[in-house]
Design an enzyme around this catalytic site. Structure first.
Site, PDB file in Angstrom:
ATOM      1  N   HIS A 112      -0.137  13.540 -39.097  1.00  0.00           N
ATOM      2  CA  HIS A 112      -0.919  12.851 -40.008  1.00  0.00           C
ATOM      3  C   HIS A 112      -1.172  13.500 -41.304  1.00  0.00           C
ATOM      4  O   HIS A 112      -1.560  12.927 -42.261  1.00  0.00           O
ATOM      5  CB  HIS A 112      -2.544  12.848 -39.254  1.00  0.00           C
ATOM      6  CG  HIS A 112      -2.941  14.120 -39.375  1.00  0.00           C
ATOM      7  ND1 HIS A 112      -2.804  15.027 -38.365  1.00  0.00           N
ATOM      8  CD2 HIS A 112      -3.835  14.830 -40.154  1.00  0.00           C
ATOM      9  CE1 HIS A 112      -3.595  16.164 -38.657  1.00  0.00           C
ATOM     10  NE2 HIS A 112      -3.936  16.129 -39.643  1.00  0.00           N
TER      11      HIS A 112
HETATM   12  C1  UD1 Z   1      -8.000  14.811 -42.987  1.00  0.00           C
HETATM   13  C2  UD1 Z   1      -8.025  16.196 -43.744  1.00  0.00           C
HETATM   14  C3  UD1 Z   1      -6.994  16.948 -42.943  1.00  0.00           C
HETATM   15  C4  UD1 Z   1      -7.214  16.897 -41.524  1.00  0.00           C
HETATM   16  C5  UD1 Z   1      -7.451  15.555 -40.734  1.00  0.00           C
HETATM   17  C6  UD1 Z   1      -7.702  15.590 -39.520  1.00  0.00           C
HETATM   18  C7  UD1 Z   1      -8.719  16.363 -46.010  1.00  0.00           C
HETATM   19  C8  UD1 Z   1      -8.049  16.468 -47.342  1.00  0.00           C
HETATM   20  N1  UD1 Z   1      -7.661  16.213 -45.010  1.00  0.00           N
HETATM   21  O1  UD1 Z   1      -7.031  14.115 -43.210  1.00  0.00           O
HETATM   22  O2  UD1 Z   1      -6.943  18.146 -43.308  1.00  0.00           O
HETATM   23  O3  UD1 Z   1      -6.038  17.654 -40.744  1.00  0.00           O
HETATM   24  O4  UD1 Z   1      -8.354  14.848 -41.780  1.00  0.00           O
HETATM   25  O5  UD1 Z   1      -7.600  14.374 -38.808  1.00  0.00           O
HETATM   26  O6  UD1 Z   1      -9.978  16.247 -45.700  1.00  0.00           O
HETATM   27  N2  UD1 Z   1      -9.004   6.548 -41.467  1.00  0.00           N
HETATM   28  C9  UD1 Z   1      -9.217   5.365 -40.616  1.00  0.00           C
HETATM   29  N3  UD1 Z   1     -10.379   5.713 -39.910  1.00  0.00           N
HETATM   30  C10 UD1 Z   1     -10.837   7.036 -39.750  1.00  0.00           C
HETATM   31  C11 UD1 Z   1     -10.493   7.986 -40.680  1.00  0.00           C
HETATM   32  C12 UD1 Z   1      -9.248   7.830 -41.435  1.00  0.00           C
HETATM   33  O7  UD1 Z   1      -8.614   4.263 -40.595  1.00  0.00           O
HETATM   34  O8  UD1 Z   1     -12.010   6.968 -39.112  1.00  0.00           O
HETATM   35  C13 UD1 Z   1      -7.634   6.282 -42.371  1.00  0.00           C
HETATM   36  C14 UD1 Z   1      -7.894   5.491 -43.621  1.00  0.00           C
HETATM   37  O9  UD1 Z   1      -6.996   4.719 -44.032  1.00  0.00           O
HETATM   38  C15 UD1 Z   1      -7.794   6.894 -44.575  1.00  0.00           C
HETATM   39  C16 UD1 Z   1      -6.584   7.726 -43.861  1.00  0.00           C
HETATM   40  O10 UD1 Z   1      -6.881   7.432 -42.544  1.00  0.00           O
HETATM   41  O11 UD1 Z   1      -7.508   6.499 -45.851  1.00  0.00           O
HETATM   42  C17 UD1 Z   1      -6.895   9.381 -44.175  1.00  0.00           C
HETATM   43  O12 UD1 Z   1      -7.917   9.652 -43.829  1.00  0.00           O
HETATM   44  P1  UD1 Z   1      -8.611  11.218 -44.617  1.00  0.00           P
HETATM   45  O13 UD1 Z   1     -10.047  11.428 -43.955  1.00  0.00           O
HETATM   46  O14 UD1 Z   1      -8.577  10.679 -46.148  1.00  0.00           O
HETATM   47  O15 UD1 Z   1      -7.578  12.184 -44.404  1.00  0.00           O
HETATM   48  P2  UD1 Z   1      -6.929  12.649 -43.213  1.00  0.00           P
HETATM   49  O16 UD1 Z   1      -5.458  12.264 -43.331  1.00  0.00           O
HETATM   50  O17 UD1 Z   1      -7.775  12.095 -41.969  1.00  0.00           O
HETATM   51  N1  UDP Z   2      -7.097  15.654 -30.949  1.00  0.00           N
HETATM   52  C1  UDP Z   2      -7.699  14.557 -30.377  1.00  0.00           C
HETATM   53  N2  UDP Z   2      -6.983  13.362 -30.099  1.00  0.00           N
HETATM   54  C2  UDP Z   2      -5.846  13.224 -31.007  1.00  0.00           C
HETATM   55  C3  UDP Z   2      -5.353  14.204 -31.456  1.00  0.00           C
HETATM   56  C4  UDP Z   2      -6.038  15.433 -31.840  1.00  0.00           C
HETATM   57  O1  UDP Z   2      -8.821  15.058 -29.621  1.00  0.00           O
HETATM   58  O2  UDP Z   2      -5.448  12.122 -30.693  1.00  0.00           O
HETATM   59  C5  UDP Z   2      -7.744  16.975 -31.227  1.00  0.00           C
HETATM   60  C6  UDP Z   2      -7.171  18.208 -30.840  1.00  0.00           C
HETATM   61  O3  UDP Z   2      -7.235  18.556 -29.541  1.00  0.00           O
HETATM   62  C7  UDP Z   2      -7.584  19.434 -31.779  1.00  0.00           C
HETATM   63  C8  UDP Z   2      -8.087  18.468 -32.937  1.00  0.00           C
HETATM   64  O4  UDP Z   2      -8.181  17.377 -32.625  1.00  0.00           O
HETATM   65  O5  UDP Z   2      -8.734  19.851 -31.312  1.00  0.00           O
HETATM   66  C9  UDP Z   2      -7.050  18.659 -34.169  1.00  0.00           C
HETATM   67  O6  UDP Z   2      -7.446  17.980 -34.925  1.00  0.00           O
HETATM   68  P1  UDP Z   2      -6.404  17.142 -36.161  1.00  0.00           P
HETATM   69  O7  UDP Z   2      -5.178  17.262 -35.694  1.00  0.00           O
HETATM   70  O8  UDP Z   2      -6.973  15.870 -36.563  1.00  0.00           O
HETATM   71  O9  UDP Z   2      -6.740  18.208 -37.541  1.00  0.00           O
HETATM   72  P2  UDP Z   2      -6.199  19.436 -38.030  1.00  0.00           P
HETATM   73  O10 UDP Z   2      -6.428  20.426 -36.873  1.00  0.00           O
HETATM   74  O11 UDP Z   2      -4.671  19.333 -38.526  1.00  0.00           O
HETATM   75  O12 UDP Z   2      -7.097  19.737 -39.306  1.00  0.00           O
END
Ligand code: UD1
Ligand code: UDP
Length: 365
Positions: A204
């Site tokens: 992601h």
């Molecule tokens: C964010 C964090 C990242 C983390 C990740 C965990 C920042 C800068 N990034 O990235 O460090 O690893 O979360 O998962 O904070 N979206 C949905 N539904 C949701 C959430 C997001 O559709 O419930 C989609 C939207 O299109 C959005 C995109 O995902 O624009 C990205 O979401 P965003 O929260 O901006 O960043 P992540 O890639 O989730």
């Molecule tokens: N995780 C989850 N479901 C998924 C993918 C990840 O529950 O489909 C959990 C995973 O076990 C870990 C956390 O989400 O505890 C990691 O989050 P993510 O990868 O979104 O964020 P990051 O750690 O990269 O910030």
């Protein structure tokens, strides 16, 4: 004493859950503020239920947007909640935009900040999370570090030693507490996979998904691996795959919706190997003894590399394939990657150490 605990994105929930419990156990009032950075059921609500997190006291509903828009929307809303609640301390976790906004809104109100997961550094300021880590660590009064390396990073940056507390990895506390329950998940049957008979993929990170060519290259490389791969999709990645019209680009890959925590833990524990660009998943793989190939060129989770359970393969087709095939064919290589030393304090007492320090901090101010 009163604390505000700020969460917003998926990886925040696993980190906040044991903290909320321990604060409650110690009789400390804790208000939970959810920014709404993640809002889909499988990115938020599901974790509240599975981790027995209390319903947020405040839900800010900021949703998605560019970094500036998202962080900007959070600031006045968090500020308003903090002005109303008047906590003695704000606790932020991890490195997401909600972490940054929570810390910034709080220090501007002269409410001290505690940062859980302080000191991780990838040394890549092109990563939005690295900027968040640096800023939050520099404005926090209590820095809870997960590893000795994280402590060293903070000391080298000139952060006062007295503010830094090596407490261990809170995400691992949640993992260890949840393993028994995860065993009961029926997800493997639903997805038609057997123990050690598949690889698990998560992807992601902005650097992998924002660039069409890079994402296509990774998916194609995954499609060449000689093993079934299960790929729970972050909704952001799903949108990118649809936008780029990649459906079916990687034949061996089974893409499914993002999984709940217990189902995901079950899939992690039983995987032959994991391919990921997640921060937390690298750590979980190490503790679960599952070889991890990280689809990045750097990591802030350096202890997973040093322990030998994780290899950086970037978005490089040859490296991805060579290492995945080696895990599949070379028993010694696989065994070496799965029997690694776990860093100190990655245990079930992390929240206890944190709350103990919070209590003594309060008595000092
Ligand atoms: C964010 C964090 C990242 C983390 C990740 C965990 C920042 C800068 N990034 O990235 O460090 O690893 O979360 O998962 O904070 N979206 C949905 N539904 C949701 C959430 C997001 O559709 O419930 C989609 C939207 O299109 C959005 C995109 O995902 O624009 C990205 O979401 P965003 O929260 O901006 O960043 P992540 O890639 O989730
Ligand atoms: N995780 C989850 N479901 C998924 C993918 C990840 O529950 O489909 C959990 C995973 O076990 C870990 C956390 O989400 O505890 C990691 O989050 P993510 O990868 O979104 O964020 P990051 O750690 O990269 O910030």
């Amino acid at each position: 004493m009163k604390c505000a605990v700020i969460v917003g994105a998926r990886p925040n929930f696993m980190k906040a859950a044991p903290l909320m419990k321990e604060l409650d156990r110690k009789g400390i009032e804790a208000r939970l503020i959810h920014t709404g950075q993640h809002y889909d059921r499988e990115m938020s609500d599901l974790f509240f239920r599975e981790l027995s997190l209390p319903k947020p006291d405040v839900y800010l509903g900021v949703g998605s947007g560019t970094h500036g828009v998202q962080t900007g929307r959070m600031l006045p809303k968090i500020e308003k909640a903090l002005v109303r609640d008047k906590p003695d301390l704000t606790v932020v976790v991890g490195d997401v935009n909600s972490t940054l906004a929570g810390a910034l809104a709080s220090v501007k109100l002269k409410i001290p900040v505690a940062h859980v997961e302080a000191g991780y550094r990838s040394r890549d300021t092109g990563m939005p999370e690295e900027i968040n880590r640096i800023v939050v660590d520099n404005i926090s009064s209590l820095l809870f570090a997960p590893t000795g390396e994280a402590v060293n990073n903070l000391v080298k940056e000139g952060i006062e030693r007295g503010k830094i507390h090596m407490v261990g990895n809170i995400m691992i506390e949640t993992l260890l507490e949840s393993l028994e329950r995860a065993k009961k998940s029926g997800i493997m049957g639903k997805l038609g996979v057997k123990e050690k008979g598949y690889g698990l993929v998560t992807l992601h990170r902005e650097e992998n998904t924002a660039d069409r060519k890079r994402l296509k290259g990774i998916l194609e490389a995954l499609g060449e691996i000689d093993a079934p791969l299960i790929f729970p999709l972050h909704p952001g990645t799903r949108k990118k795959i649809e936008e780029y019209c990649f459906e079916g680009a990687a034949n061996g890959l089974k893409m499914v919706r993002a999984l709940g925590y217990l189902d995901f833990l079950k899939m992690e524990s039983n995987a032959k190997f994991i391919l990921t660009d997640s921060g937390g998943v690298q750590e979980e793989a190490l503790v679960l003894g599952v070889p991890c190939l990280t689809l990045r060129y750097n990591t802030e989770r350096v202890e997973t590399l040093e322990a030998g359970g994780n290899i950086l393969v970037g978005a490089d087709r040859d490296k991805i394939l060579e290492n995945a095939q080696r895990i599949l064919r070379d028993r010694n290589f696989e065994r070496k990657m799965s029997r690694c030393k776990i860093p100190r304090y990655w245990d079930r007492k992390v929240s206890e150490r944190i709350v103990k320090t919070i209590v003594s901090f309060k008595s000092r101010v």
